[in-house]
Motif scaffolding. Structure first.
Motif, PDB file in Angstrom:
ATOM      1  N   UNK A 195       9.589  55.075  41.149  1.00 23.21           N
ATOM      2  CA  UNK A 195       9.616  54.727  39.721  1.00 23.21           C
ATOM      3  C   UNK A 195       9.560  55.939  38.801  1.00 23.21           C
ATOM      4  N   UNK A 196       9.619  57.160  39.370  1.00 19.52           N
ATOM      5  CA  UNK A 196       9.532  58.337  38.512  1.00 19.52           C
ATOM      6  C   UNK A 196      10.790  58.448  37.650  1.00 19.52           C
ATOM      7  N   UNK A 197      10.657  58.972  36.436  1.00 20.21           N
ATOM      8  CA  UNK A 197      11.838  59.147  35.587  1.00 20.21           C
ATOM      9  C   UNK A 197      12.811  60.150  36.205  1.00 20.21           C
ATOM     10  N   UNK A 198      14.093  59.858  36.110  1.00 20.57           N
ATOM     11  CA  UNK A 198      15.130  60.744  36.628  1.00 20.57           C
ATOM     12  C   UNK A 198      16.171  61.014  35.547  1.00 20.57           C
ATOM     13  N   UNK A 199      17.141  61.847  35.881  1.00 19.66           N
ATOM     14  CA  UNK A 199      18.209  62.147  34.935  1.00 19.66           C
ATOM     15  C   UNK A 199      19.261  61.043  34.896  1.00 19.66           C
TER      16      UNK A 199
END
Length: 230
Positions: A195-199
């Protein structure tokens, strides 16, 4: 299914250029190795020796720890290769360089030890050698939390990269990926990494790269429990 095929093709971004890397030159100093890193995949005989007292592996990451139960009986070469690389410190400092929510998280590119974020050739690093795909036996599927070798979409391109399924994706992948374990403890850590933010998914360049690196700090390979005496 078309979207699933596109996602499956992304997993082939693993190791083409990495096969040309020199042995044990992985983009940075290896922290406190316990043994020399391998220069080739183990033979069947070597795999038997490596796995004779291996049960699981505990991965400490910047998001917490999780445990992989290893499938030495189902994929001995891939499992023994992972164990050998873990024992020599190959994975220490490597990041999860691809996070696709609802699909997989992927790690194992040694170039990410010193290059975090997006860079040319991201996802192409490996141990300096490749080896054959071990087709999953009947009954072993790409279930949630399965741990699977990434490859370049061709024979003999297993290396060091692996992915962990965030869902049951058995209907999205062909049996062309080696399953060598499953997360048995710390599944909440896998969910958090997923669930980590990505590009996001730009039209060109690397995709789904975490904005803040998720780092594998260390891997501890554990032996089988000894029977009690008496």
């Amino acid at each position: 299914m078309a979207a699933g095929r596109r996602l499956a093709r992304r997993l082939a971004l693993g190791v083409v250029a990495g096969l040309a890397l020199g042995a044990c030159v992985f983009g940075g100093a290896t922290p406190t190795p316990h043994s020399a890193c391998p220069t080739a995949a183990p033979t069947a005989e070597q795999a038997t020796t490596i796995l004779s007292d291996v049960a699981d592996a505990v991965l400490q990451t910047s998001k917490g720890s999780f445990t992989i139960g290893l499938y030495g009986d189902k994929a001995p070469i891939a499992t023994a290769n992972f164990v050998a690389l873990a024992r020599c410190g190959f994975y220490d400092g490597i990041t999860f360089h691809r996070v696709i929510p609802g699909f997989v998280i992927q790690a194992g590119d040694p170039q990410t030890k010193k290059n975090h974020g997006i860079f040319n050739e991201l996802g192409t690093g490996g141990p300096g050698y490749g080896f054959a795909i071990e087709t999953p036996p009947p009954g072993l599927n790409f279930d949630k939390y399965a741990v699977v070798m990434a490859n370049a979409g061709r024979p003999d391109t297993n290396g060091s990269q692996f992915f962990i399924d965030l869902a049951d994706i058995s209907d999205q992948l062909p049996p062309d990926y080696t399953i060598f374990g499953k997360v048995t403890e710390g599944t909440s850590v896998i969910d958090a990494i997923g669930q980590v933010p990505t590009n996001g998914t730009p039209d060109t360049g690397p995709q789904n790269v975490p904005l803040d690196p998720v780092v594998i700090e260390s891997i501890t390979v554990r032996g089988k429990a000894q029977p009690s005496q008496g």
